[in-house]
Enzyme design. Structure first.
Site, PDB file in Angstrom:
ATOM      1  N   SER A 188       0.788  -1.346  -0.034  1.00  0.00           N
ATOM      2  CA  SER A 188       0.001  -0.176  -0.063  1.00  0.00           C
ATOM      3  C   SER A 188       0.898   1.347  -0.078  1.00  0.00           C
ATOM      4  O   SER A 188       2.049   1.348   0.392  1.00  0.00           O
ATOM      5  CB  SER A 188      -0.881  -0.019   1.337  1.00  0.00           C
ATOM      6  OG  SER A 188      -1.794  -1.124   1.336  1.00  0.00           O
TER       7      SER A 188
HETATM    8  N1  SAH Z   1      -1.332  -4.708   3.968  1.00  0.00           N
HETATM    9  C1  SAH Z   1      -0.418  -5.076   2.752  1.00  0.00           C
HETATM   10  C2  SAH Z   1      -1.232  -4.527   1.703  1.00  0.00           C
HETATM   11  C3  SAH Z   1      -1.443  -5.739   0.613  1.00  0.00           C
HETATM   12  S1  SAH Z   1      -2.590  -5.376  -0.712  1.00  0.00           S
HETATM   13  C4  SAH Z   1       1.050  -4.323   3.016  1.00  0.00           C
HETATM   14  O1  SAH Z   1       1.202  -3.487   3.587  1.00  0.00           O
HETATM   15  O2  SAH Z   1       1.740  -4.543   2.020  1.00  0.00           O
HETATM   16  C5  SAH Z   1      -3.736  -6.439  -0.325  1.00  0.00           C
HETATM   17  C6  SAH Z   1      -3.471  -8.084   0.309  1.00  0.00           C
HETATM   18  O3  SAH Z   1      -4.813  -8.783   0.816  1.00  0.00           O
HETATM   19  C7  SAH Z   1      -3.230  -8.968  -0.915  1.00  0.00           C
HETATM   20  O4  SAH Z   1      -1.734  -9.513  -0.393  1.00  0.00           O
HETATM   21  C8  SAH Z   1      -4.199  -9.962  -1.139  1.00  0.00           C
HETATM   22  O5  SAH Z   1      -3.754 -11.029  -1.474  1.00  0.00           O
HETATM   23  C9  SAH Z   1      -4.810  -9.809   0.309  1.00  0.00           C
HETATM   24  N2  SAH Z   1      -6.155 -10.456   0.485  1.00  0.00           N
HETATM   25  C10 SAH Z   1      -7.176 -10.184  -0.437  1.00  0.00           C
HETATM   26  N3  SAH Z   1      -8.274 -11.069  -0.049  1.00  0.00           N
HETATM   27  C11 SAH Z   1      -8.131 -11.611   1.064  1.00  0.00           C
HETATM   28  C12 SAH Z   1      -8.431 -12.583   1.926  1.00  0.00           C
HETATM   29  N4  SAH Z   1      -9.769 -13.024   1.762  1.00  0.00           N
HETATM   30  N5  SAH Z   1      -8.040 -13.131   2.954  1.00  0.00           N
HETATM   31  C13 SAH Z   1      -6.787 -12.531   3.414  1.00  0.00           C
HETATM   32  N6  SAH Z   1      -5.912 -11.826   2.351  1.00  0.00           N
HETATM   33  C14 SAH Z   1      -6.671 -11.443   1.400  1.00  0.00           C
END
Ligand code: SAH
Length: 217
Positions: free
Chosen positions: A64
């Site tokens: 993010s």
């Molecule tokens: N918090 C992260 C942002 C990642 S983007 C950071 O600091 O880098 C969002 C993430 O949510 C992705 O890795 C995606 O695979 C995950 N995601 C999406 N749907 C999900 C679900 N149902 N359960 C767990 N993770 C999920």
């Protein structure tokens, strides 16, 4: 790849940018000024680490944007020792911010390849206390509930009931709500067993919150 004075300098500049964009919480800024964000990106993209942009981390996911991380972290109003659940571990950067804010962090990722990569990285860079979980965030982590704070880092059309149930009374959940290209950041506070209070904040763009898990072959 290590941390260095040069990286610290770049981090200082990023913190200034976040302040100029309206992030005021000193604890959040201090947390972000400590974390070597370049270690969460592949070496080739090191120069992007301290720009205020989101960036691809593989498996079609992103780390993010720093402003977004700061904004969500600020809304959570974390106090020392709080139990926090993050949905969407991704790179692990947001989880480290939560750990720096002295939370007891649990973080779930649905993509096993990312889960494996990040679970290995976090202890290597000194974040031993973060508990990473492989699973579907729609289900939360009932084994470890209730949580004082829940943060969803993927866009959700609605807040899953399971997550509302796993929120402690008095607890807060922060999530980008909506199924369009842009979502509204909301903070949901659990007032009692059945009463919740919803506050809207600005618009953000997240990758989608998807159901089920993706396993490595
Ligand atoms: N918090 C992260 C942002 C990642 S983007 C950071 O600091 O880098 C969002 C993430 O949510 C992705 O890795 C995606 O695979 C995950 N995601 C999406 N749907 C999900 C679900 N149902 N359960 C767990 N993770 C999920």
């Amino acid at each position: 790849m290590k941390d260095s004075y040069r990286h610290k300098g770049l981090r200082g500049k990023l913190i200034k940018v976040l302040q100029e964009k309206g992030i005021q919480d000193e604890k959040v800024l201090a947390a972000m000024s400590k974390i070597p964000r370049h270690l969460f990106l592949d070496n080739a993209f090191e120069e992007w680490a301290y720009k205020d942009v989101a960036f691809p981390i593989g498996s079609e996911q992103t780390i993010s944007q720093p402003y977004t991380v700061a904004f969500q972290s600020q809304l959570l109003k974390i106090k020392k020792g709080m139990k926090i659940l993050e949905i969407g571990t991704g790179s692990g950067y947001q989880a480290c911010v939560l750990a720096e804010l002295k939370g007891k962090v649990y973080s779930i990722e649905r993509q096993q390849s990312l889960f494996i990569k990040t679970s290995k990285l976090l202890p290597e860079i000194g974040y031993n206390s973060i508990r990473t979980l492989f699973g579907d965030g729609y289900l939360g982590a009932p084994k470890f509930a209730p949580f004082d704070r829940i943060i969803i880092t993927a866009s959700c059309p609605e807040i899953p009931e399971a997550l509302k149930e796993q929120l402690a009374i008095g607890g807060k959940l922060v999530a980008p709500l909506g199924s369009q290209e842009k979502q509204t950041m909301v903070r949901l506070t659990r007032l009692s067993e059945n009463d919740f209070h919803l506050e809207p904040f600005g618009k953000f763009a997240f990758v989608p919150f998807l159901k089920g898990v993706v396993k490595v072959d």
